[in-house]
Design a protein around this motif. Structure first.
Motif, mmCIF file in Angstrom:
data_model
loop_
_atom_site.group_PDB
_atom_site.id
_atom_site.type_symbol
_atom_site.label_atom_id
_atom_site.label_comp_id
_atom_site.label_asym_id
_atom_site.label_seq_id
_atom_site.Cartn_x
_atom_site.Cartn_y
_atom_site.Cartn_z
ATOM 1 N N TYR A 159 0.830 -1.166 -0.064
ATOM 2 C CA TYR A 159 -0.032 -0.222 -0.155
ATOM 3 C C TYR A 159 0.746 1.291 -0.026
ATOM 4 O O TYR A 159 0.364 2.344 -0.013
ATOM 5 N N ALA A 160 2.147 1.241 -0.034
ATOM 6 C CA ALA A 160 3.057 2.394 0.095
ATOM 7 C C ALA A 160 2.705 3.083 -1.210
ATOM 8 O O ALA A 160 2.972 2.440 -2.607
ATOM 9 N N GLY A 161 2.351 4.415 -1.003
ATOM 10 C CA GLY A 161 2.217 5.363 -2.329
ATOM 11 C C GLY A 161 0.708 5.162 -2.922
ATOM 12 O O GLY A 161 0.737 5.607 -3.992
ATOM 13 N N ILE A 162 0.143 4.397 -2.447
ATOM 14 C CA ILE A 162 -1.383 3.853 -3.070
ATOM 15 C C ILE A 162 -2.449 4.671 -2.214
ATOM 16 O O ILE A 162 -2.455 4.475 -0.993
ATOM 17 N N ASP A 163 -3.231 5.351 -2.837
ATOM 18 C CA ASP A 163 -4.393 5.896 -2.203
ATOM 19 C C ASP A 163 -5.696 4.935 -2.329
ATOM 20 O O ASP A 163 -6.179 4.933 -3.524
ATOM 21 N N VAL A 164 -6.027 4.466 -1.297
ATOM 22 C CA VAL A 164 -7.059 3.219 -1.476
ATOM 23 C C VAL A 164 -8.450 3.948 -0.915
ATOM 24 O O VAL A 164 -9.555 3.357 -1.055
ATOM 25 N N LYS A 165 -8.539 5.071 -0.540
ATOM 26 C CA LYS A 165 -9.673 5.594 0.144
ATOM 27 C C LYS A 165 -10.851 5.792 -0.785
ATOM 28 O O LYS A 165 -10.718 6.507 -1.748
ATOM 29 N N GLY A 166 -11.964 5.286 -0.453
ATOM 30 C CA GLY A 166 -13.043 5.485 -1.291
ATOM 31 C C GLY A 166 -12.974 4.751 -2.548
ATOM 32 O O GLY A 166 -13.838 4.772 -3.548
ATOM 33 N N LYS A 167 -12.060 3.544 -2.693
ATOM 34 C CA LYS A 167 -12.083 2.872 -3.801
ATOM 35 C C LYS A 167 -12.224 1.196 -3.741
ATOM 36 O O LYS A 167 -12.288 0.827 -2.360
ATOM 37 N N ILE A 168 -12.302 0.739 -4.815
ATOM 38 C CA ILE A 168 -12.380 -0.805 -4.739
ATOM 39 C C ILE A 168 -11.006 -1.228 -4.767
ATOM 40 O O ILE A 168 -10.419 -0.931 -5.893
#
Length: 205
Positions: A159-168
C-alpha cells in the motif's frame, strides 16, 4: 499463582510456536519474578507439548468460533482454571458471555457483477467467496494493490504510495514469493499475511 495456572497461561501464546521435544524444564531468557518463580520452574516442555497437541488436534477443528471444537477448547481452558484454583470472574463461571451473530452466506445466491464501459461480467461461486446480507451496489474506482500485504516488520508494503480511500481494492490471494525458500515470508510456508482475515482489516486502518 501456581504451576498449573502458569502453564495454562503459557499455552495460549504458544499455540503456533511450540518446537523441540522431550521434557525439559522452562528456561527463561530474562529474570523470573520471585513471586512466580516456584511455579515457573515446574513447567516442562512435555506438559506444554501435551496441551498444545490437544488444542491443535484435528477433533478441535481449528477452534473456529461457533464450532464444536471451539466449545471443547473453551471448556478445557475453564477446567484448567478450576484445577489451578483460580477464582471465577463471572459468578461461578470462568466463561464470559459474549453475544455473537452467526451469518452464513448462501453460495448459490452469491455473485459479483462488474459493470464497465456499458458491458457487464458476472462472477459466481467459486470464483468469489464471501457474501453480503443484502444486495449492494457500489460505484467506485478500482485500484490494484498487489497482494494487499502491509508487513513493515518484513520491510514490505503493497500500500506504500497508493491511495485506496473510497476505492475498490483488487489484490492477489496469498502472499509474495510462496515458492521461494529464501522468501522473507517464511520461505515456502505462509505467514499470517497470507490470509484475508489479516488483509481486510489493513484497509480499515
Amino acid at each position: 499463582m501456581n504451576a498449573r495456572a502458569l502453564r495454562c497461561c503459557a499455552v495460549l501464546p504458544l499455540l503456533l510456536s511450540a518446537s523441540g521435544s522431550g521434557a525439559q524444564t522452562a528456561r527463561p531468557t530474562t529474570a523470573v519474578p520471585p513471586r512466580i518463580a516456584p511455579g515457573y520452574r515446574t513447567i516442562s516442555e512435555g506438559d506444554l507439548r501435551a496441551d498444545l497437541t490437544f488444542l491443535t488436534s484435528d477433533p478441535l477443528q481449528g477452534r473456529m468460533s461457533l464450532e464444536n471444537g471451539d466449545a471443547v477448547a473453551i471448556e478445557w481452558i475453564a477446567s484448567e482454571f478450576k484445577k489451578a484454583g483460580l477464582k471465577p470472574a463471572f459468578g461461578d463461571s470462568y466463561i464470559q458471555p459474549v453475544p455473537i451473530v452467526e451469518y452464513r452466506a448462501d453460495a448459490a445466491q452469491s455473485s459479483i457483477v462488474v459493470r464497465r464501459r456499458g458491458g457487464e461480467q458476472k462472477f459466481a461461486w467459486a470464483d468469489i467467496s464471501g457474501g453480503f446480507k443484502r444486495p449492494v451496489d457500489i460505484t467506485a474506482p478500482v485500484v490494484f494493490a498487489g497482494f494487499g500485504v502491509s508487513a513493515p516488520e518484513l520491510g514490505y508494503d503493497d500500500y506504500a504510495g497508493i491511495d485506496v480511500k473510497g476505492k475498490i481494492v483488487l489484490v492477489f490471494e496469498h502472499e509474495p514469493e510462496e515458492t521461494n525458500p529464501r522468501s522473507v515470508f517464511n520461505g515456502t510456508g505462509n505467514t499470517r499475511h497470507a490470509t484475508n482475515r489479516v488483509k481486510a482489516p489493513e484497509l480499515w486502518t
